[in-house]
Design an enzyme around this catalytic site. Structure first.
Site, PDB file in Angstrom:
ATOM      1  N   LEU A 258      29.432  56.084 -17.519  1.00  0.00           N
ATOM      2  CA  LEU A 258      28.354  56.101 -16.528  1.00  0.00           C
ATOM      3  C   LEU A 258      28.756  55.269 -15.322  1.00  0.00           C
ATOM      4  O   LEU A 258      29.301  54.178 -15.512  1.00  0.00           O
ATOM      5  CB  LEU A 258      27.062  55.541 -17.144  1.00  0.00           C
ATOM      6  CG  LEU A 258      26.401  56.465 -18.176  1.00  0.00           C
ATOM      7  CD1 LEU A 258      25.263  55.751 -18.883  1.00  0.00           C
ATOM      8  CD2 LEU A 258      25.898  57.742 -17.505  1.00  0.00           C
TER       9      LEU A 258
ATOM     10  N   ASP B 225      36.160  49.314 -14.329  1.00  0.00           N
ATOM     11  CA  ASP B 225      35.019  49.577 -15.223  1.00  0.00           C
ATOM     12  C   ASP B 225      35.498  49.821 -16.652  1.00  0.00           C
ATOM     13  O   ASP B 225      34.854  50.566 -17.406  1.00  0.00           O
ATOM     14  CB  ASP B 225      34.167  50.756 -14.732  1.00  0.00           C
ATOM     15  CG  ASP B 225      32.771  50.749 -15.343  1.00  0.00           C
ATOM     16  OD1 ASP B 225      32.364  49.715 -15.919  1.00  0.00           O
ATOM     17  OD2 ASP B 225      32.098  51.782 -15.261  1.00  0.00           O
TER      18      ASP B 225
ATOM     19  N   HIS C 191      35.869  44.870 -11.388  1.00  0.00           N
ATOM     20  CA  HIS C 191      34.754  45.308 -12.265  1.00  0.00           C
ATOM     21  C   HIS C 191      35.308  45.599 -13.652  1.00  0.00           C
ATOM     22  O   HIS C 191      35.979  46.605 -13.856  1.00  0.00           O
ATOM     23  CB  HIS C 191      34.108  46.577 -11.693  1.00  0.00           C
ATOM     24  CG  HIS C 191      32.947  47.073 -12.493  1.00  0.00           C
ATOM     25  ND1 HIS C 191      31.749  47.427 -11.919  1.00  0.00           N
ATOM     26  CD2 HIS C 191      32.782  47.282 -13.817  1.00  0.00           C
ATOM     27  CE1 HIS C 191      30.912  47.822 -12.846  1.00  0.00           C
ATOM     28  NE2 HIS C 191      31.521  47.755 -14.024  1.00  0.00           N
TER      29      HIS C 191
ATOM     30  N   HIS D  90      24.979  48.706  -9.780  1.00  0.00           N
ATOM     31  CA  HIS D  90      25.108  49.949 -10.546  1.00  0.00           C
ATOM     32  C   HIS D  90      24.161  50.933  -9.875  1.00  0.00           C
ATOM     33  O   HIS D  90      22.951  50.854 -10.059  1.00  0.00           O
ATOM     34  CB  HIS D  90      24.750  49.747 -12.017  1.00  0.00           C
ATOM     35  CG  HIS D  90      24.955  50.987 -12.832  1.00  0.00           C
ATOM     36  ND1 HIS D  90      25.953  51.118 -13.768  1.00  0.00           N
ATOM     37  CD2 HIS D  90      24.324  52.181 -12.801  1.00  0.00           C
ATOM     38  CE1 HIS D  90      25.917  52.340 -14.292  1.00  0.00           C
ATOM     39  NE2 HIS D  90      24.926  53.001 -13.722  1.00  0.00           N
TER      40      HIS D  90
ATOM     41  N   ALA E 170      28.536  55.296 -23.665  1.00  0.00           N
ATOM     42  CA  ALA E 170      29.185  55.526 -22.362  1.00  0.00           C
ATOM     43  C   ALA E 170      30.221  54.442 -22.125  1.00  0.00           C
ATOM     44  O   ALA E 170      29.939  53.258 -22.300  1.00  0.00           O
ATOM     45  CB  ALA E 170      28.142  55.488 -21.259  1.00  0.00           C
TER      46      ALA E 170
ATOM     47  N   LYS F  66      24.766  40.866 -10.459  1.00  0.00           N
ATOM     48  CA  LYS F  66      24.839  42.287 -10.795  1.00  0.00           C
ATOM     49  C   LYS F  66      23.448  42.891 -10.905  1.00  0.00           C
ATOM     50  O   LYS F  66      22.602  42.397 -11.660  1.00  0.00           O
ATOM     51  CB  LYS F  66      25.563  42.437 -12.134  1.00  0.00           C
ATOM     52  CG  LYS F  66      25.583  43.844 -12.679  1.00  0.00           C
ATOM     53  CD  LYS F  66      26.602  44.726 -11.996  1.00  0.00           C
ATOM     54  CE  LYS F  66      26.515  46.150 -12.512  1.00  0.00           C
ATOM     55  NZ  LYS F  66      27.736  46.901 -12.333  1.00  0.00           N
TER      56      LYS F  66
ATOM     57  N   ASN G 168      26.754  42.328 -18.983  1.00  0.00           N
ATOM     58  CA  ASN G 168      25.828  43.111 -19.842  1.00  0.00           C
ATOM     59  C   ASN G 168      26.133  42.906 -21.331  1.00  0.00           C
ATOM     60  O   ASN G 168      26.417  43.836 -22.061  1.00  0.00           O
ATOM     61  CB  ASN G 168      25.836  44.603 -19.464  1.00  0.00           C
ATOM     62  CG  ASN G 168      27.189  45.275 -19.611  1.00  0.00           C
ATOM     63  OD1 ASN G 168      28.229  44.619 -19.482  1.00  0.00           O
ATOM     64  ND2 ASN G 168      27.197  46.564 -19.888  1.00  0.00           N
TER      65      ASN G 168
ATOM     66  N   HIS H 172      34.437  50.670 -26.356  1.00  0.00           N
ATOM     67  CA  HIS H 172      33.495  50.908 -27.456  1.00  0.00           C
ATOM     68  C   HIS H 172      34.325  51.388 -28.629  1.00  0.00           C
ATOM     69  O   HIS H 172      35.264  52.184 -28.437  1.00  0.00           O
ATOM     70  CB  HIS H 172      32.487  52.013 -27.109  1.00  0.00           C
ATOM     71  CG  HIS H 172      31.496  51.640 -26.043  1.00  0.00           C
ATOM     72  ND1 HIS H 172      30.342  50.938 -26.318  1.00  0.00           N
ATOM     73  CD2 HIS H 172      31.477  51.878 -24.727  1.00  0.00           C
ATOM     74  CE1 HIS H 172      29.654  50.762 -25.195  1.00  0.00           C
ATOM     75  NE2 HIS H 172      30.322  51.318 -24.208  1.00  0.00           N
TER      76      HIS H 172
ATOM     77  N   HIS I 259      34.446  45.140 -18.158  1.00  0.00           N
ATOM     78  CA  HIS I 259      33.642  44.708 -19.297  1.00  0.00           C
ATOM     79  C   HIS I 259      34.584  44.123 -20.338  1.00  0.00           C
ATOM     80  O   HIS I 259      35.388  44.857 -20.917  1.00  0.00           O
ATOM     81  CB  HIS I 259      32.872  45.893 -19.896  1.00  0.00           C
ATOM     82  CG  HIS I 259      31.941  46.520 -18.916  1.00  0.00           C
ATOM     83  ND1 HIS I 259      30.618  46.154 -18.811  1.00  0.00           N
ATOM     84  CD2 HIS I 259      32.142  47.457 -17.957  1.00  0.00           C
ATOM     85  CE1 HIS I 259      30.049  46.858 -17.829  1.00  0.00           C
ATOM     86  NE2 HIS I 259      30.947  47.649 -17.305  1.00  0.00           N
ATOM     87  N   LEU I 260      34.458  42.806 -20.555  1.00  0.00           N
ATOM     88  CA  LEU I 260      35.350  42.163 -21.532  1.00  0.00           C
ATOM     89  C   LEU I 260      34.677  41.948 -22.875  1.00  0.00           C
ATOM     90  O   LEU I 260      35.318  41.528 -23.835  1.00  0.00           O
ATOM     91  CB  LEU I 260      35.850  40.816 -20.981  1.00  0.00           C
ATOM     92  CG  LEU I 260      36.765  40.903 -19.752  1.00  0.00           C
ATOM     93  CD1 LEU I 260      37.163  39.505 -19.293  1.00  0.00           C
ATOM     94  CD2 LEU I 260      38.013  41.727 -20.043  1.00  0.00           C
ATOM     95  N   ARG I 261      33.353  42.216 -22.942  1.00  0.00           N
ATOM     96  CA  ARG I 261      32.587  42.048 -24.196  1.00  0.00           C
ATOM     97  C   ARG I 261      32.632  40.600 -24.686  1.00  0.00           C
ATOM     98  O   ARG I 261      32.886  39.683 -23.934  1.00  0.00           O
ATOM     99  CB  ARG I 261      33.096  43.009 -25.291  1.00  0.00           C
ATOM    100  CG  ARG I 261      33.260  44.471 -24.845  1.00  0.00           C
ATOM    101  CD  ARG I 261      31.982  45.067 -24.309  1.00  0.00           C
ATOM    102  NE  ARG I 261      32.075  46.515 -24.183  1.00  0.00           N
ATOM    103  CZ  ARG I 261      31.354  47.243 -23.355  1.00  0.00           C
ATOM    104  NH1 ARG I 261      30.484  46.673 -22.537  1.00  0.00           N
ATOM    105  NH2 ARG I 261      31.480  48.548 -23.312  1.00  0.00           N
TER     106      ARG I 261
ATOM    107  N   HIS J 234      31.770  51.453  -8.905  1.00  0.00           N
ATOM    108  CA  HIS J 234      32.234  52.715  -9.510  1.00  0.00           C
ATOM    109  C   HIS J 234      31.587  53.946  -8.888  1.00  0.00           C
ATOM    110  O   HIS J 234      30.899  54.703  -9.558  1.00  0.00           O
ATOM    111  CB  HIS J 234      32.036  52.718 -11.032  1.00  0.00           C
ATOM    112  CG  HIS J 234      30.746  52.139 -11.540  1.00  0.00           C
ATOM    113  ND1 HIS J 234      29.510  52.534 -11.085  1.00  0.00           N
ATOM    114  CD2 HIS J 234      30.499  51.193 -12.484  1.00  0.00           C
ATOM    115  CE1 HIS J 234      28.572  51.861 -11.720  1.00  0.00           C
ATOM    116  NE2 HIS J 234      29.147  51.036 -12.564  1.00  0.00           N
TER     117      HIS J 234
HETATM  118  O1  DOR Z   1      30.266  53.812 -18.872  1.00  0.00           O
HETATM  119  C1  DOR Z   1      29.818  52.688 -18.742  1.00  0.00           C
HETATM  120  N1  DOR Z   1      29.965  51.754 -19.702  1.00  0.00           N
HETATM  121  N2  DOR Z   1      29.142  52.398 -17.634  1.00  0.00           N
HETATM  122  C2  DOR Z   1      28.493  51.245 -17.479  1.00  0.00           C
HETATM  123  O2  DOR Z   1      27.876  51.063 -16.466  1.00  0.00           O
HETATM  124  C3  DOR Z   1      28.488  50.243 -18.569  1.00  0.00           C
HETATM  125  C4  DOR Z   1      29.628  50.400 -19.464  1.00  0.00           C
HETATM  126  C5  DOR Z   1      29.504  49.618 -20.750  1.00  0.00           C
HETATM  127  O3  DOR Z   1      29.143  48.448 -20.700  1.00  0.00           O
HETATM  128  O4  DOR Z   1      29.811  50.191 -21.809  1.00  0.00           O
HETATM  129 ZN    ZN Z   2      30.638  48.751 -15.584  1.00  0.00          ZN
END
Ligand code: DOR
Ligand code: ZN
Length: 345
Positions: free
Chosen positions: A220, A248, A14, A137, A264, A100, A42, A252, A16-18, A175
């Site tokens: 989150l 996870d 899991h 999620h 988050a 997802k 996402n 940011h 997030h690579l953006r 998570h």
């Molecule tokens: O803290 C989080 N950040 N939880 C998530 O489910 C998404 C993630 C994000 O994409 O920033």
């Molecule tokens: Zn996530």
């Protein structure tokens, strides 16, 4: 005392690579430590079909530095309008590894998520039929539910009823953050597993409010009370094949975290293995680390285990205060701490 640990190369189930410049900056941190990763969809716009997922996979591969061996495993972002046949075809073609479920409004870029699981019933039936994993999620988003109870209420209102209706569906409860989450997964069938992040093993909810508001400890699902952290540590280190590694990692920009409405997400990719291993050592469970990091995930996803090996050495590993990315800075998990293990490649 063990001074060096060599294990099968791990995967991150899991992350997030953006996209764009942020992707270019962060992917190397994941690719350095992990052979494969389940990449979250996402983005804006979200990765909702085969064409978008194929294009995103290409962009990820193009951003991986030369010489690094890394395979992104793509996920389909489910919406109220997802076509079950698109999911079936994407899985058959090897584009989607999983799908997802974001309850609408649960987290970053989840506005297009699912408003009621009844709306994706057809998709879930196809997934149960073809053995495709649903990554969940697990939080309800109703304003009347306390934010610290969102996971537990999700189990009662959504996940337990869903699995009663579709008992074959393969689910990764992503998570998990609560004792109730651990118990639910332990008592469910073999088709239900969970990922656990490093931060939920290290911090409880106090970390967000100690001596002031700490935006870099905010993600989150939000970290819970200490008893939940301890339940997660027991689950991760006990050797059960139902629990495996999923960072996870969610970068940011520093200014987006340190704001009146901070985003988050915790960016833990640069020192993920060092962070997890610290927990296993503290719990006297270094022997269980390889299962959690490298074996249980592929087994659940029906994928081969990695043949390559990596080594971690017992040596001080100083985590920097920040890491440059996309013209800004990212504050990594454990910033300015010294970890006791170092990834040696
Ligand atoms: O803290 C989080 N950040 N939880 C998530 O489910 C998404 C993630 C994000 O994409 O920033
Ligand atoms: Zn996530």
């Amino acid at each position: 005392m063990t001074d060096s640990l060599t294990i099968r190369r791990p995967d991150d189930w899991h992350v997030h690579l953006r996209d764009g410049a942020m992707l270019e900056a962060v992917v190397e941190h994941t690719a350095r430590q992990f052979a494969r990763a389940i990449v979250m969809p996402n983005l804006t716009p979200p990765v909702t079909d085969i064409a978008l997922a194929s294009a995103y996979r290409k962009r990820i591969l193009a951003a991986v530095p030369d010489g690094m061996d890394f395979t992104p495993l793509m996920t389909c972002y489910l919406t109220d309008n997802t076509d079950p046949e698109e999911v079936r075809r994407g899985f058959a073609e090897g584009v989607f590894t999983a799908a997802k479920l974001y309850p609408a409004g649960a987290t970053t870029n989840s506005a297009s998520g699912v408003t009621d699981v009844a709306n994706i019933r057809g998709v879930l039936e196809v997934m149960a039929e073809i053995g495709m994993v649903l990554c969940v999620h697990g939080e309800v988003t109703h304003a009347d539910v306390d934010i610290f109870d969102r996971e537990t209420v999700f189990i009662e209102r959504v996940l337990a009823p869903l699995l009663r209706e579709l008992p074959q569906l393969k689910v990764v409860f992503e998570h998990i953050t609560s004792e109730e989450g651990v118990q639910f997964v332990e008592s469910a069938g073999e088709n239900v597993a969970a990922t656990i992040t490093p931060q939920h093993l290290h911090i409880n909810r106090n970390a967000m409010l100690e001596g002031g508001m700490r935006p870099h400890a905010y993600c989150l699902p939000v970290a819970k009370r200490e008893k939940h952290r301890l339940a997660l540590r027991r689950a991760a280190t006990a050797g059960s094949a139902k629990f495996f590694l999923g960072t996870d990692s969610a970068p940011h920009a520093k200014e987006a975290k340190e704001s009146a409405c901070g985003c988050a997400g915790i960016f833990n990719a640069p020192f993920a293995l060092e962070s997890y291993l610290a927990v296993f050592e503290e719990e006297g469970a270094i022997d269980a680390f390889e299962g959690f990091a490298s074996e249980h995930g592929p087994r659940f996803y029906n994928l081969p285990q990695n043949e390559a090996r990596i080594t971690l050495e017992r040596a001080d590993c100083a985590v920097p205060a920040q890491i440059a990315a996309d013209g800004t800075q990212l504050v990594p998990f454990h910033a300015e701490e010294t970890l006791r293990w170092r990834f040696a490649g």
